[in-house]
Scaffold this motif. Structure first.
Motif, PDB file in Angstrom:
ATOM      1  N   ALA A 216      -0.627   1.806  -2.940  1.00 41.75           N
ATOM      2  CA  ALA A 216       0.620   2.500  -2.843  1.00 41.75           C
ATOM      3  C   ALA A 216       0.232   4.267  -2.787  1.00 41.75           C
ATOM      4  O   ALA A 216       0.854   4.879  -2.340  1.00 41.75           O
ATOM      5  N   LEU A 217      -0.647   4.523  -3.794  1.00 41.36           N
ATOM      6  CA  LEU A 217      -1.008   5.999  -3.962  1.00 41.36           C
ATOM      7  C   LEU A 217      -1.526   6.402  -2.629  1.00 41.36           C
ATOM      8  O   LEU A 217      -1.606   7.723  -2.190  1.00 41.36           O
ATOM      9  N   ASP A 218      -2.350   5.700  -1.999  1.00 41.44           N
ATOM     10  CA  ASP A 218      -2.692   6.022  -0.355  1.00 41.44           C
ATOM     11  C   ASP A 218      -1.887   5.977   0.670  1.00 41.44           C
ATOM     12  O   ASP A 218      -2.014   6.270   1.752  1.00 41.44           O
ATOM     13  N   GLY A 219      -0.548   5.756   0.224  1.00 41.38           N
ATOM     14  CA  GLY A 219       0.540   5.763   1.255  1.00 41.38           C
ATOM     15  C   GLY A 219       0.576   4.439   2.050  1.00 41.38           C
ATOM     16  O   GLY A 219       1.252   4.455   2.931  1.00 41.38           O
ATOM     17  N   ALA A 220       0.074   3.362   1.618  1.00 40.80           N
ATOM     18  CA  ALA A 220       0.190   2.088   2.222  1.00 40.80           C
ATOM     19  C   ALA A 220       1.486   1.443   2.071  1.00 40.80           C
ATOM     20  O   ALA A 220       1.953   1.142   0.937  1.00 40.80           O
ATOM     21  N   GLY A 221       2.166   1.080   3.015  1.00 39.07           N
ATOM     22  CA  GLY A 221       3.376   0.249   2.962  1.00 39.07           C
ATOM     23  C   GLY A 221       3.304  -1.135   2.497  1.00 39.07           C
ATOM     24  O   GLY A 221       2.254  -1.641   2.256  1.00 39.07           O
ATOM     25  N   ALA A 222       4.310  -2.025   2.558  1.00 36.97           N
ATOM     26  CA  ALA A 222       4.511  -3.348   2.131  1.00 36.97           C
ATOM     27  C   ALA A 222       3.537  -4.135   2.990  1.00 36.97           C
ATOM     28  O   ALA A 222       2.535  -4.932   2.543  1.00 36.97           O
ATOM     29  N   TRP A 223       3.703  -3.997   4.557  1.00 34.47           N
ATOM     30  CA  TRP A 223       3.057  -4.677   5.433  1.00 34.47           C
ATOM     31  C   TRP A 223       1.296  -4.368   5.276  1.00 34.47           C
ATOM     32  O   TRP A 223       0.713  -5.262   5.214  1.00 34.47           O
ATOM     33  N   ARG A 224       1.207  -3.097   5.234  1.00 30.73           N
ATOM     34  CA  ARG A 224      -0.369  -2.575   5.084  1.00 30.73           C
ATOM     35  C   ARG A 224      -0.889  -3.364   3.644  1.00 30.73           C
ATOM     36  O   ARG A 224      -2.057  -3.657   3.626  1.00 30.73           O
ATOM     37  N   ARG A 225      -0.231  -3.154   2.450  1.00 32.36           N
ATOM     38  CA  ARG A 225      -0.763  -3.823   1.364  1.00 32.36           C
ATOM     39  C   ARG A 225      -0.869  -5.469   1.529  1.00 32.36           C
ATOM     40  O   ARG A 225      -1.814  -5.812   0.938  1.00 32.36           O
ATOM     41  N   LEU A 226       0.031  -5.962   2.243  1.00 37.61           N
ATOM     42  CA  LEU A 226      -0.168  -7.356   2.498  1.00 37.61           C
ATOM     43  C   LEU A 226      -1.493  -7.798   3.033  1.00 37.61           C
ATOM     44  O   LEU A 226      -2.243  -8.593   2.946  1.00 37.61           O
ATOM     45  N   TRP A 227      -1.776  -6.873   4.425  1.00 34.77           N
ATOM     46  CA  TRP A 227      -2.890  -6.993   5.180  1.00 34.77           C
ATOM     47  C   TRP A 227      -4.078  -6.622   4.538  1.00 34.77           C
ATOM     48  O   TRP A 227      -5.425  -7.226   4.821  1.00 34.77           O
ATOM     49  N   SER A 228      -4.211  -5.483   3.706  1.00 36.23           N
ATOM     50  CA  SER A 228      -5.587  -4.980   3.220  1.00 36.23           C
ATOM     51  C   SER A 228      -5.639  -5.294   1.843  1.00 36.23           C
ATOM     52  O   SER A 228      -6.993  -5.353   1.377  1.00 36.23           O
ATOM     53  N   VAL A 229      -4.728  -5.870   1.034  1.00 33.60           N
ATOM     54  CA  VAL A 229      -5.036  -6.120  -0.270  1.00 33.60           C
ATOM     55  C   VAL A 229      -4.751  -7.684  -0.350  1.00 33.60           C
ATOM     56  O   VAL A 229      -5.604  -8.394  -0.824  1.00 33.60           O
ATOM     57  N   THR A 230      -3.352  -8.095  -0.242  1.00 37.42           N
ATOM     58  CA  THR A 230      -3.119  -9.494  -0.641  1.00 37.42           C
ATOM     59  C   THR A 230      -3.775 -10.690   0.309  1.00 37.42           C
ATOM     60  O   THR A 230      -4.508 -11.394  -0.238  1.00 37.42           O
ATOM     61  N   LEU A 231      -3.961 -10.383   1.478  1.00 36.72           N
ATOM     62  CA  LEU A 231      -4.739 -11.674   2.229  1.00 36.72           C
ATOM     63  C   LEU A 231      -6.249 -11.634   2.139  1.00 36.72           C
ATOM     64  O   LEU A 231      -6.616 -12.749   1.932  1.00 36.72           O
TER      65      LEU A 231
END
Length: 315
Positions: A216-231
């Motif tokens: 979030a500090l890097d400016g990632a949105g919800a979809w970006r967090r899903l693809w880059s962190v969650t999955l």
């Protein structure tokens, strides 16, 4: 006045420490014998109900054993295995089993993931959704059969009733070769997706919060967090669910036997039903054992291949 450390004093201190370590090691209770004692009941049941039957079944596959008791001691060598590889029914039922595995594995992984994400993201009434998503997994197969056999009824079933509202002709869900396997896959999805949902939900709750905060500090949105962190964090859980689901789908028997009994025209007959019919209807236990061990070997090969594929992805 500071004390002077001499070699003699250092040696004495070292000897005291060494003696203390030896005494501590000596005083530790030796639990190896007690551990084996507690494991003995499990090992006894494991050997009696798994290892021994596997050995008996393997020996039986090399004989012409029959359920009627004739020919139990007659060795036939590899004749049963040769017949199994040339039996068209073996390959047809194996093809049905593989097709069912393909139809169910991917939806059971994806739908479970979506369900877990919906609950994890704070959807209102979480306890109700968790109960609704998991409750079907607790039902015995006989109850599942009763529910879906009524839903699939051609004339009075709810599914065909909904189709008629939209002007669509009713479907012979379980008696038409085009739809029978799809119908069983739908039942299996509804029945078993709750277990995969629970695994995904537990994995989501184990993801550290600081990863999302950093994204979030890097400016990632919800979809970006899903693809880059969650999955990426769910990769191991996805591999585990995929392996378990493939193994479970390959062993399908109950719901197919109750809903269609392998019909229509053998379109939904899995290989385990063929093994059952061969051994307990045609009384050929030796040949049924050989077919089951051929199928067991294929499962082992597939399991090893899956584990290697997922281990390489993790590396």
């Amino acid at each position: 006045m500071a004390s002077v450390s001499t070699p003699a004093r250092r040696a004495a201190a070292g000897s005291r420490r060494t003696g203390f370590r030896r005494a501590a090691a000596t005083d530790r209770p030796r639990s190896g014998g007690a551990g084996w004692l507690f494991a003995t009941p499990f090992l006894a049941f494991f050997t009696l109900f798994l290892i021994v039957p596997i050995g008996i079944g393997l020996w039986m596959s090399f004989t012409d054993a029959s359920l009627t008791g004739h020919g139990d001691n007659t060795l036939v060598g590899l004749d049963n295995y040769t017949e199994a590889f040339g039996d068209s029914q073996v390959w047809q039922t194996l093809g049905n089993t593989v097709w069912f595995t393909v139809l169910t594995t991917v939806p059971l992984v994806l739908v479970a993931l979506v369900m877990a994400l919906l609950v994890y993201t704070g959807m209102p009434g979480q306890w109700l959704w968790r109960l609704a998503f998991f409750a079907s997994h607790l039902l015995p197969v006989a109850v599942v059969y009763q529910i879906w056999s009524m839903l699939f009824q051609p004339d009075r079933g709810m599914l065909n009733g909904l189709l008629k509202i939209f002007g669509i002709d009713g479907i012979a869900w379980l008696t038409d070769e085009k739809y029978a396997m799809w119908s069983i896959a739908l039942v299996t999805l509804w029945w078993t997706v709750g277990f995969n949902f629970l695994l995904y939900l537990a994995a989501l709750q184990a993801i550290p919060d600081h990863l999302y905060e950093a994204a979030a500090l890097d400016g990632a949105g919800a979809w970006r967090r899903l693809w880059s962190v969650t999955l990426p964090q769910l990769r191991r859980t996805t591999g585990l669910i995929a392996v378990l689901q493939v193994m479970a789908s390959l062993k399908v028997f109950d719901q197919i036997y109750l809903l269609t009994k392998g019909g229509p025209n053998g379109a939904t007959r899995p290989i385990l039903e063929y093994i059952y019919d061969t051994g307990f209807t045609n009384y050929r236990l030796g040949y049924a054992s050989a077919v089951s061990y051929v199928f067991f070997g294929l499962i082992i090969i597939l399991s090893i291949a899956q584990l290697k594929i997922f281990s390489r992805r993790e590396d």
